[in-house]
Design an enzyme around this catalytic site. Structure first.
Site, mmCIF file in Angstrom:
data_model
loop_
_atom_site.group_PDB
_atom_site.id
_atom_site.type_symbol
_atom_site.label_atom_id
_atom_site.label_comp_id
_atom_site.label_asym_id
_atom_site.label_seq_id
_atom_site.Cartn_x
_atom_site.Cartn_y
_atom_site.Cartn_z
ATOM 1 N N HIS A 1 0.782 -1.107 0.014
ATOM 2 C CA HIS A 1 -0.066 -0.004 -0.046
ATOM 3 C C HIS A 1 0.769 1.309 0.022
ATOM 4 O O HIS A 1 1.972 1.177 0.295
ATOM 5 C CB HIS A 1 -0.980 0.129 1.282
ATOM 6 C CG HIS A 1 -0.387 -0.044 2.357
ATOM 7 N ND1 HIS A 1 0.174 -1.389 3.000
ATOM 8 C CD2 HIS A 1 -0.405 0.921 3.638
ATOM 9 C CE1 HIS A 1 0.706 -1.005 4.073
ATOM 10 N NE2 HIS A 1 0.492 0.404 4.574
ATOM 11 N N HIS B 1 0.646 5.294 1.191
ATOM 12 C CA HIS B 1 -0.037 6.376 2.164
ATOM 13 C C HIS B 1 0.143 7.600 1.245
ATOM 14 O O HIS B 1 1.092 7.942 0.746
ATOM 15 C CB HIS B 1 0.953 6.533 3.344
ATOM 16 C CG HIS B 1 0.810 5.575 4.244
ATOM 17 N ND1 HIS B 1 -0.292 5.348 5.308
ATOM 18 C CD2 HIS B 1 1.581 4.241 4.329
ATOM 19 C CE1 HIS B 1 -0.210 4.339 5.872
ATOM 20 N NE2 HIS B 1 0.882 3.664 5.440
#
Length: 136
Positions: free
Chosen positions: A99, A101
């Site tokens: 992932h 941010h």
């Protein structure tokens, strides 16, 4: 989907999230524990452990989604800028699903993403450059 991965469940629509954007390769949603208003996560739909090791089409899709969502957040929130980062490995996080941010930043925020700094000496830089180039 990987075992009990909460991000895989979000990508599959089996776990609720405040989804901002999704396409066939990625999903972007608001972080449940945001550092700042608009703090979002961009994930690949497939379970991958590290953004740096995923295949090129998926990596490209992730960063295209980062750009798409940052443009939308820019229009919606008018931040002063963004901090965009990803972390990997067991020392830096608890979620094993790749992932990125995306954190809107404001002049008066108290978000601290600073790193201790040191001076890069020329001989050290040369040695490191040579080691990296030898592996490319």
């Amino acid at each position: 989907m990987e075992g009990d991965c909460e991000f895989c469940r979000i990508a599959a629509g089996e776990r609720s999230a405040h989804v901002l954007y999704e396409d066939d390769r990625t999903v972007a949603f608001l972080d449940e524990n945001p550092a700042m208003t608009g703090h979002s996560l961009v994930i690949p739909r497939t379970h991958e452990e590290d953004v740096l090791t995923i295949d090129e089409p998926t990596s490209t899709a992730v960063f295209e989604t980062v750009r798409t969502v940052s443009n939308a957040l820019e229009a919606a929130l008018e931040p002063s800028g963004f901090s965009v980062f990803h972390t990997s490995g067991p020392l830096v996080g608890t979620v094993d699903h790749a992932h990125v941010h995306l954190v809107p930043r404001f002049a008066d925020d108290d978000v601290a993403l600073s790193l201790p700094r040191d001076r890069l000496e020329a001989d050290e830089a040369t040695r490191l450059r040579n080691r990296v180039r030898a592996t490319l």
